[in-house]
Design a protein around this motif. Structure first.
Motif, PDB file in Angstrom:
ATOM      1  N   LEU A  21       0.832  -1.212   0.000  1.00  0.00           N
ATOM      2  CA  LEU A  21       0.000   0.000   0.000  1.00  0.00           C
ATOM      3  C   LEU A  21       0.866   1.261   0.000  1.00  0.00           C
ATOM      4  CD1 LEU A  21      -2.881   1.100   0.128  1.00  0.00           C
ATOM      5  CD2 LEU A  21      -2.708   1.049   2.627  1.00  0.00           C
ATOM      6  N   CYS A  22       1.944   1.258   0.755  1.00  0.00           N
ATOM      7  CA  CYS A  22       2.838   2.421   0.791  1.00  0.00           C
ATOM      8  C   CYS A  22       3.491   2.668  -0.561  1.00  0.00           C
ATOM      9  CB  CYS A  22       3.910   2.221   1.865  1.00  0.00           C
ATOM     10  SG  CYS A  22       3.281   2.263   3.557  1.00  0.00           S
ATOM     11  N   PHE A  23       3.982   1.608  -1.194  1.00  0.00           N
ATOM     12  CA  PHE A  23       4.609   1.753  -2.504  1.00  0.00           C
ATOM     13  C   PHE A  23       3.601   2.210  -3.551  1.00  0.00           C
ATOM     14  CE2 PHE A  23       8.259  -0.697  -0.931  1.00  0.00           C
ATOM     15  CZ  PHE A  23       9.299  -0.060  -1.589  1.00  0.00           C
ATOM     16  N   LEU A  24       2.410   1.636  -3.536  1.00  0.00           N
ATOM     17  CA  LEU A  24       1.385   2.024  -4.507  1.00  0.00           C
ATOM     18  C   LEU A  24       0.977   3.480  -4.319  1.00  0.00           C
ATOM     19  CD1 LEU A  24      -0.939  -1.115  -4.687  1.00  0.00           C
ATOM     20  CD2 LEU A  24       0.756  -0.347  -6.356  1.00  0.00           C
ATOM     21  N   ALA A  25       0.865   3.924  -3.060  1.00  0.00           N
ATOM     22  CA  ALA A  25       0.532   5.325  -2.803  1.00  0.00           C
ATOM     23  C   ALA A  25       1.615   6.245  -3.336  1.00  0.00           C
ATOM     24  CB  ALA A  25       0.338   5.539  -1.299  1.00  0.00           C
ATOM     25  N   LEU A  26       2.865   5.839  -3.194  1.00  0.00           N
ATOM     26  CA  LEU A  26       3.975   6.643  -3.693  1.00  0.00           C
ATOM     27  C   LEU A  26       3.937   6.733  -5.220  1.00  0.00           C
ATOM     28  CD1 LEU A  26       6.539   8.162  -2.761  1.00  0.00           C
ATOM     29  CD2 LEU A  26       7.798   6.023  -3.085  1.00  0.00           C
ATOM     30  N   PHE A  30       3.258  10.067  -7.706  1.00  0.00           N
ATOM     31  CA  PHE A  30       4.151  10.476  -8.791  1.00  0.00           C
ATOM     32  C   PHE A  30       3.417  10.495 -10.133  1.00  0.00           C
ATOM     33  CE2 PHE A  30       7.952   8.824  -6.182  1.00  0.00           C
ATOM     34  CZ  PHE A  30       8.149  10.088  -5.642  1.00  0.00           C
ATOM     35  N   ASP A  31       2.615   9.469 -10.410  1.00  0.00           N
ATOM     36  CA  ASP A  31       1.859   9.421 -11.666  1.00  0.00           C
ATOM     37  C   ASP A  31       0.852  10.555 -11.746  1.00  0.00           C
ATOM     38  OD1 ASP A  31       3.252   7.195 -12.402  1.00  0.00           O
ATOM     39  OD2 ASP A  31       1.673   5.760 -11.907  1.00  0.00           O
ATOM     40  N   PHE A  32       0.218  10.865 -10.622  1.00  0.00           N
ATOM     41  CA  PHE A  32      -0.782  11.931 -10.606  1.00  0.00           C
ATOM     42  C   PHE A  32      -0.130  13.286 -10.887  1.00  0.00           C
ATOM     43  CE2 PHE A  32      -3.543  15.050  -8.510  1.00  0.00           C
ATOM     44  CZ  PHE A  32      -4.769  14.702  -9.059  1.00  0.00           C
ATOM     45  N   ILE A  33       1.013  13.537 -10.267  1.00  0.00           N
ATOM     46  CA  ILE A  33       1.738  14.791 -10.504  1.00  0.00           C
ATOM     47  C   ILE A  33       2.196  14.870 -11.957  1.00  0.00           C
ATOM     48  CG2 ILE A  33       3.792  16.115  -9.908  1.00  0.00           C
ATOM     49  CD1 ILE A  33       1.581  16.210  -7.816  1.00  0.00           C
ATOM     50  N   ASP A  34       2.630  13.734 -12.503  1.00  0.00           N
ATOM     51  CA  ASP A  34       3.105  13.710 -13.878  1.00  0.00           C
ATOM     52  C   ASP A  34       1.975  13.935 -14.882  1.00  0.00           C
ATOM     53  OD1 ASP A  34       5.294  13.178 -15.805  1.00  0.00           O
ATOM     54  OD2 ASP A  34       4.064  11.445 -16.328  1.00  0.00           O
ATOM     55  N   GLU A  35       0.779  13.460 -14.569  1.00  0.00           N
ATOM     56  CA  GLU A  35      -0.362  13.566 -15.481  1.00  0.00           C
ATOM     57  C   GLU A  35      -1.153  14.850 -15.275  1.00  0.00           C
ATOM     58  OE1 GLU A  35      -2.627  12.162 -18.647  1.00  0.00           O
ATOM     59  OE2 GLU A  35      -0.736  11.404 -17.804  1.00  0.00           O
ATOM     60  N   LEU A  36      -0.985  15.501 -14.156  1.00  0.00           N
ATOM     61  CA  LEU A  36      -1.791  16.681 -13.817  1.00  0.00           C
ATOM     62  C   LEU A  36      -1.696  17.811 -14.848  1.00  0.00           C
ATOM     63  CD1 LEU A  36      -3.732  17.525 -11.598  1.00  0.00           C
ATOM     64  CD2 LEU A  36      -1.819  18.566 -10.374  1.00  0.00           C
ATOM     65  N   PRO A  37      -0.542  18.070 -15.457  1.00  0.00           N
ATOM     66  CA  PRO A  37      -0.492  19.147 -16.463  1.00  0.00           C
ATOM     67  C   PRO A  37      -1.429  18.942 -17.650  1.00  0.00           C
ATOM     68  CG  PRO A  37       1.715  18.601 -15.737  1.00  0.00           C
ATOM     69  CD  PRO A  37       0.807  17.557 -15.163  1.00  0.00           C
ATOM     70  N   ASN A  38      -1.852  17.701 -17.910  1.00  0.00           N
ATOM     71  CA  ASN A  38      -2.761  17.449 -19.028  1.00  0.00           C
ATOM     72  C   ASN A  38      -4.207  17.820 -18.711  1.00  0.00           C
ATOM     73  OD1 ASN A  38      -0.743  16.408 -20.747  1.00  0.00           O
ATOM     74  ND2 ASN A  38      -0.903  14.398 -19.760  1.00  0.00           N
ATOM     75  N   ALA A  39      -4.509  18.045 -17.431  1.00  0.00           N
ATOM     76  CA  ALA A  39      -5.879  18.398 -17.049  1.00  0.00           C
ATOM     77  C   ALA A  39      -6.277  19.712 -17.712  1.00  0.00           C
ATOM     78  CB  ALA A  39      -5.991  18.522 -15.532  1.00  0.00           C
ATOM     79  N   GLY A  40      -7.501  19.748 -18.231  1.00  0.00           N
ATOM     80  CA  GLY A  40      -7.987  20.930 -18.929  1.00  0.00           C
ATOM     81  C   GLY A  40      -7.711  20.918 -20.414  1.00  0.00           C
ATOM     82  N   GLY A  41      -7.056  19.862 -20.897  1.00  0.00           N
ATOM     83  CA  GLY A  41      -6.760  19.766 -22.322  1.00  0.00           C
ATOM     84  C   GLY A  41      -7.987  19.411 -23.139  1.00  0.00           C
ATOM     85  N   ARG A  49     -11.125  14.515 -12.917  1.00  0.00           N
ATOM     86  CA  ARG A  49     -11.607  13.157 -12.640  1.00  0.00           C
ATOM     87  C   ARG A  49     -11.060  12.152 -13.653  1.00  0.00           C
ATOM     88  NH1 ARG A  49     -16.256  15.587 -14.957  1.00  0.00           N
ATOM     89  NH2 ARG A  49     -17.084  14.452 -16.767  1.00  0.00           N
ATOM     90  N   HIS A  50     -10.810  12.606 -14.884  1.00  0.00           N
ATOM     91  CA  HIS A  50     -10.223  11.719 -15.881  1.00  0.00           C
ATOM     92  C   HIS A  50      -8.756  11.453 -15.578  1.00  0.00           C
ATOM     93  CE1 HIS A  50     -13.526  13.755 -18.383  1.00  0.00           C
ATOM     94  NE2 HIS A  50     -13.958  12.540 -18.063  1.00  0.00           N
ATOM     95  N   VAL A  51      -8.074  12.475 -15.069  1.00  0.00           N
ATOM     96  CA  VAL A  51      -6.686  12.282 -14.632  1.00  0.00           C
ATOM     97  C   VAL A  51      -6.630  11.259 -13.505  1.00  0.00           C
ATOM     98  CG1 VAL A  51      -4.684  13.405 -13.561  1.00  0.00           C
ATOM     99  CG2 VAL A  51      -5.998  14.608 -15.320  1.00  0.00           C
ATOM    100  N   VAL A  59      -2.610   1.599 -11.597  1.00  0.00           N
ATOM    101  CA  VAL A  59      -2.181   0.958 -10.349  1.00  0.00           C
ATOM    102  C   VAL A  59      -1.934  -0.545 -10.510  1.00  0.00           C
ATOM    103  CG1 VAL A  59      -2.941   0.358  -8.008  1.00  0.00           C
ATOM    104  CG2 VAL A  59      -3.149   2.703  -8.822  1.00  0.00           C
ATOM    105  N   PRO A  60      -2.814  -1.319 -11.199  1.00  0.00           N
ATOM    106  CA  PRO A  60      -2.548  -2.767 -11.312  1.00  0.00           C
ATOM    107  C   PRO A  60      -1.207  -3.109 -11.948  1.00  0.00           C
ATOM    108  CG  PRO A  60      -4.820  -2.310 -11.902  1.00  0.00           C
ATOM    109  CD  PRO A  60      -4.133  -0.974 -11.751  1.00  0.00           C
TER     110      PRO A  60
END
Length: 366
Positions: A21-26, A30-41, A49-51, A59-60
């Motif tokens: 759980l700790c590794f997955l949260a980490l 990181f993935d969320f921060i990396d994908e966040l700039p695409n929000a609003g495209g 919510r799509h991000v 995650v899987p």
């Protein structure tokens, strides 16, 4: 014996679940921060919510890659803690022999093997595909297939066919298709182009198709060009084969990879890379067994030989080294044309022998 087994298994399940759980949260962060700039495209169609959904569907894949390492870290933590508090010494005096401890951990490792196999073979491929389609649909981009597209080959009666797919649409259907047809003598006879296609039961329904074909004899050859809204093209190439050719082979299911290898072999194409990936898919879940065996010697270390933190750190290094060695052997096997099963199984065999040797030496010394 059942009480001892339940005690150890319960502690390990909790530790592995917590570490995972700790590794997955980490990784999620990181993935969320990396994908966040695409929000609003795409005119604000790709929203937050799509991000979140895209990252959640990723995650899987992380879970599949992390499970052997988290199993190692969690098991080492439990074994070291039991040794530190002398609980394992009490268990040994209560009748827990080294062979019984090894057999107990192997039974637990088998459960982790099944979980890893289910996640990697069924859950991760489906989630990866939906993640890409989600991003493609709402971000308004098509999935680009490299610089020259994906190339597939198929042998049909009296001819050979080369299929080129340049893109995938938002629903996963092939786009920008070119089909090159050659006769048995290797001479070009036809070229079909299509904007897209739908695959239905062994038949490709080409859309907005244009076909260029040579007709007539040697002295009367001419090029005939026809255009149709839909054109039926029979083929054994399935959407799963396209996915294997486009996506990373390691992200596909074992059955899909096996079918694709058969297709390549039947058409005289190189299969070394995909065979190695196939055997890695077979052996990777078994690495959970290797990890629990590798963690068992930590239970026989004396409490003065180090604290739990150093043992867990050693487990992290061992897990990372196993992951790196697994990848290195895959590349070396492909370059040096090793037997695919050997290239995939060698890291696990090396770590198994090392862990059994360490376990045997500690048991004899104790």
């Amino acid at each position: 014996m059942n009480t001892l087994r339940k005690l150890i298994h319960h502690e390990i399940w909790i530790a592995v679940a917590f570490v995972t759980l700790c590794f997955l949260a980490l990784f999620f962060f990181f993935d969320f921060i990396d994908e966040l700039p695409n929000a609003g495209g795409n005119n604000n169609l790709y929203q937050l919510r799509h991000v979140f959904g895209f990252v959640l569907l990723s995650v899987p894949s992380h879970l599949y890659e992390l499970l052997p390492i988290t199993v190692l870290i969690g098991t080492i933590f439990v074994m070291s803690r039991l040794a530190k508090s002398s609980e394992f010494t009490i268990l040994r005096t209560s009748g827990l022999t080294p062979l019984m401890a090894l057999r107990s951990l192997l039974g637990l490792g088998l459960a982790f093997v099944l979980i890893t196999f289910a996640v990697g073979d069924y859950l991760a491929p489906v989630c990866d595909r939906y993640a890409q389609l989600l991003k493609s649909k709402y971000l308004g981009t098509q999935i680009k297939v490299g610089n020259t597209g994906a190339w597939l080959r198929e042998s049909q009666p009296q001819q050979k066919v080369f299929l080129n797919i340049n893109r995938l649409s938002a629903d996963g259907s092939p786009q920008e298709i070119r089909i090159f047809e050659f006769n048995a003598a290797g001479e070009w006879v036809a070229l079909s182009k299509a904007a897209g296609a739908q695959i239905e039961g062994g038949v490709w329904q080409l859309q907005q198709a244009e076909r260029q074909a040579i007709q007539g004899g040697v002295d009367t050859q001419r090029l005939k060009i026809t255009q149709q809204d839909t054109l039926a093209w029979p083929s054994e190439i399935t959407s799963e084969m396209i996915a294997v050719a486009i996506l990373k082979p390691g992200r596909m299911g074992t059955v899909d990879l096996f079918q694709y290898i058969k297709h390549l072999s039947a058409n005289g194409q190189a299969t070394q890379r995909f065979e190695i990936e196939f055997w890695k898919k077979v052996f990777y879940p078994l690495s959970c067994l290797v990890m629990v065996v590798l963690a068992l010697p930590f239970a026989y270390l004396h409490s003065r030989s180090g604290n739990i933190t150093s043992h867990v750190f050693g487990g992290v290094l061992a897990g990372i080294s196993f992951f790196l060695l697994n990848n290195v052997f895959g590349y070396l096997g492909n370059i040096n044309n090793w037997l695919p099963w050997f290239a995939a199984a060698a890291p696990g065999l090396l770590y198994t022998l090392a862990s059994l040797a360490a376990f045997g030496w500690l048991v004899i010394r104790q």
